[in-house]
Motif scaffolding. Structure first.
Motif, PDB file in Angstrom:
ATOM      1  N   ARG A  64       0.804  -1.223   0.000  1.00  0.00           N
ATOM      2  CA  ARG A  64       0.000   0.000   0.000  1.00  0.00           C
ATOM      3  C   ARG A  64       0.840   1.278   0.000  1.00  0.00           C
ATOM      4  NH1 ARG A  64      -4.590  -0.957   4.522  1.00  0.00           N
ATOM      5  NH2 ARG A  64      -5.077   1.184   3.856  1.00  0.00           N
ATOM      6  N   TYR A  65       1.950   1.257   0.710  1.00  0.00           N
ATOM      7  CA  TYR A  65       2.766   2.476   0.839  1.00  0.00           C
ATOM      8  C   TYR A  65       4.247   2.128   0.642  1.00  0.00           C
ATOM      9  CZ  TYR A  65      -1.522   3.903   3.274  1.00  0.00           C
ATOM     10  OH  TYR A  65      -2.821   4.159   3.611  1.00  0.00           O
ATOM     11  N   PRO A  66       4.653   1.795  -0.547  1.00  0.00           N
ATOM     12  CA  PRO A  66       6.047   1.371  -0.754  1.00  0.00           C
ATOM     13  C   PRO A  66       7.042   2.524  -0.583  1.00  0.00           C
ATOM     14  CG  PRO A  66       4.919   1.583  -2.865  1.00  0.00           C
ATOM     15  CD  PRO A  66       3.871   1.778  -1.810  1.00  0.00           C
ATOM     16  N   ASN A  67       8.076   2.258   0.238  1.00  0.00           N
ATOM     17  CA  ASN A  67       9.203   3.199   0.425  1.00  0.00           C
ATOM     18  C   ASN A  67       8.754   4.637   0.720  1.00  0.00           C
ATOM     19  OD1 ASN A  67      11.233   1.210  -0.134  1.00  0.00           O
ATOM     20  ND2 ASN A  67      10.675   1.398  -2.317  1.00  0.00           N
ATOM     21  N   MET A  68       7.827   4.764   1.639  1.00  0.00           N
ATOM     22  CA  MET A  68       7.328   6.099   1.996  1.00  0.00           C
ATOM     23  C   MET A  68       7.725   6.431   3.440  1.00  0.00           C
ATOM     24  SD  MET A  68       3.563   6.047   0.193  1.00  0.00           S
ATOM     25  CE  MET A  68       3.321   7.803   0.443  1.00  0.00           C
TER      26      MET A  68
ATOM     27  N   LEU B  98       2.199  11.012   3.296  1.00  0.00           N
ATOM     28  CA  LEU B  98       1.838  10.919   1.879  1.00  0.00           C
ATOM     29  C   LEU B  98       2.546  12.007   1.065  1.00  0.00           C
ATOM     30  CD1 LEU B  98      -1.988  10.218   2.349  1.00  0.00           C
ATOM     31  CD2 LEU B  98      -0.144   8.554   1.966  1.00  0.00           C
ATOM     32  N   PRO B  99       2.599  11.851  -0.237  1.00  0.00           N
ATOM     33  CA  PRO B  99       3.294  12.849  -1.081  1.00  0.00           C
ATOM     34  C   PRO B  99       2.801  14.280  -0.889  1.00  0.00           C
ATOM     35  CG  PRO B  99       2.852  10.865  -2.351  1.00  0.00           C
ATOM     36  CD  PRO B  99       2.150  10.682  -1.029  1.00  0.00           C
ATOM     37  N   ASP B 100       1.532  14.459  -0.530  1.00  0.00           N
ATOM     38  CA  ASP B 100       1.015  15.817  -0.318  1.00  0.00           C
ATOM     39  C   ASP B 100       1.213  16.278   1.129  1.00  0.00           C
ATOM     40  OD1 ASP B 100      -0.772  14.236   1.028  1.00  0.00           O
ATOM     41  OD2 ASP B 100      -2.569  14.988   0.003  1.00  0.00           O
ATOM     42  N   SER B 101       2.064  15.552   1.889  1.00  0.00           N
ATOM     43  CA  SER B 101       2.405  15.854   3.297  1.00  0.00           C
ATOM     44  C   SER B 101       1.291  15.543   4.283  1.00  0.00           C
ATOM     45  CB  SER B 101       2.821  17.324   3.463  1.00  0.00           C
ATOM     46  OG  SER B 101       3.983  17.587   2.715  1.00  0.00           O
TER      47      SER B 101
END
Length: 482
Positions: A331-335, A370-373
């Motif tokens: 679901r959340y690879p390398n995050m 997440l990418p949007d912080s």
């Protein structure tokens, strides 16, 4: 009927006693000043009193006296000036149910003045005189109490002064005349001086000692979130060997002060007298700190990768945790990840002869960034473990540090399915010991202020643990104003 009245009186008395016992407030913090501490304080006070007494202003003295073969003599003594006033021998004694008694013996003073005489209606002369006062005995009783704010108060409840010996030497052409009736003069000077001494004592106690006691902080602001209440819960009490002050000893949140849900336990204070002062900090005192910081929202900590020391070699991201939680990789690879640590309830510690220990429960909420912080919740771990504390005193503050044993984990909630938390044991130990613990210890190293009067420094620190309280002993040094 008479027996009924007596029975009613007995019942009312018993009820009043029970109410008094149930409403009595145990202190959360106790200060004990031993005889050594009282003696030191007495030395400082005696020096101040000597200076005050040396500034005594005695009124002019005049009168008539009949002298053999001379007749009626009119005399006047004016401009009486004290040179000095010495208090070589004195002691201070705590008196149970009374307060403090100061006894001064063999004090002596010297003063100068001018004399003027008139006799035989026309003869006049003037000159100077010297007065030596010896074997002065002063007894002072000090009453101790507290004002409406919980600060200590002191007042002179009794004072007596007696002078055993007064010697006057007159100079001038007619000085011999004064010497013929010097006993009359000496008696008047003695009475004047005795009354003025006690007036000066009462004034010094009020202006100097009482003013100084007002420097005791009854509330101490620790930081922007909490404070400590050090107000007296009862008047200071004297025993045969010490002076004890019972303080509330309670931390509170500055934003909202709530009632503590448990009372302070009685403190079985030991009879130690090696130090000048002792502080008894109860488990209640420390546990109200946990409540205050919990209520103030100060027991919430964030852990991000930037907080982890580089030498730990640890990356806080899903690639590390996916070894334990396979769903993360999907679901959340390398995050990147972060943890929010908080206490669901205020920590509660115990104090015993072996030291301070507690088992706090901490919720560790894991998030993925997440990418949007924004944050996506992953799981909540419940962390607990044995924590011990080391306590010391530095610069008038209680300082300490914590040591955490092996942390135990349990899964409290999960948005990524169930998993075995046992495999994450070492990982969370590294996280907490390298991020959370240093932050807590840095705060504890700043310390919390002890209830000290102005310009008091502590040395020769002693730390002992007893059932339900920590005993701190110290010697005292008073730093005069420069």
């Amino acid at each position: 009927m008479r027996m009924g009245v007596q029975s009613l009186a007995v019942a009312c008395g018993a009820l009043a006693l029970c109410l008094a016992l149930t409403t009595a407030t145990n202190p959360g913090f106790v200060v004990r000043i031993t005889q050594a501490g009282l003696d030191y304080a007495h030395q400082q006070g005696r020096a101040i009193l000597e200076k005050e007494l040396a500034q005594l202003h005695l009124p002019d003295i005049s009168g008539d006296s009949r002298v053999l073969r001379v007749g009626k003599v009119r005399y006047e003594l004016s401009r009486l000036r004290l040179r000095d006033f010495h208090l070589p021998y004195s002691r201070i004694t705590p008196i149970s149910n009374v307060g403090l008694q100061v006894s001064i013996s063999n004090a002596f003073a010297e003063l100068d003045g001018d004399w003027r005489v008139k006799f035989l209606f026309v003869s006049r002369d003037h000159g100077s005189f010297n007065l030596k006062v010896e074997n002065v005995y002063i007894k002072i009783t000090l009453s101790l109490g507290s004002d409406t704010t919980g600060k200590p108060t002191v007042s002179t409840s009794a004072c007596s002064a007696s002078i055993s010996e007064v010697r006057v030497l007159f100079s001038g052409k007619l000085g011999w005349l004064y010497n013929l009736f010097h006993k009359v003069i000496e008696s008047k000077l003695r009475k004047s001086l005795e009354s003025k001494v006690c007036d000066k004592v009462a004034k010094s106690v009020h202006n100097d000692l009482q003013t100084y006691l007002q420097t005791l902080p009854v509330t101490a602001k620790i930081d922007g979130k909490t404070g400590i209440d050090y107000s007296l819960v009862a008047s200071p009490r004297a025993t045969a060997q010490s002076l004890d002050a019972d303080l509330k000893g309670e931390f509170y949140s500055l934003a909202h002060r709530s009632t503590v849900p448990f009372p302070p336990l009685p403190l079985a204070f030991p009879s130690d007298h090696d130090r000048m002062v002792y502080f008894g900090a109860s488990s209640y005192f420390f546990n109200t700190a946990g409540i205050a910081y919990h209520e103030a929202g100060a027991l919430v900590f964030e852990i991000t990768e930037a907080m982890i020391p580089k030498e730990v070699g640890f990356k806080l991201d899903t690639s590390v945790f996916s070894a334990f939680i396979p769903q993360l990789e999907e679901r959340y690879p390398n995050m990147p990840m972060k943890f929010m640590l908080s206490t669901p309830t205020a920590p509660f510690l115990t104090i015993g002869p072996e030291g301070i220990s507690f088992q706090p429960v901490v919720d560790a909420q894991a998030y993925v960034i997440l990418p949007d912080s924004s944050l996506a919740p992953l799981f909540v771990l419940s962390l607990t473990g044995n924590v011990s504390a080391v306590i010391n005193v530095r610069s008038g503050r209680i300082v300490g540090s914590l040591d955490v044993g092996r942390i135990r984990l349990s899964l409290k909630d999960s948005a990524v399915g169930t998993f075995q938390v046992r495999m994450m044991q070492s990982l969370m130990n590294v996280l907490t010991s390298n991020t959370l613990l240093p932050r807590l210890n840095a705060r504890l190293d700043e310390g919390f202020p002890l209830p000290l009067l102005d310009r008091i420094q502590l040395s020769n620190i002693l730390v002992k643990f007893y059932q339900n309280f920590l005993l701190l002993g110290a010697d005292v040094h008073f730093q005069p104003r420069g």
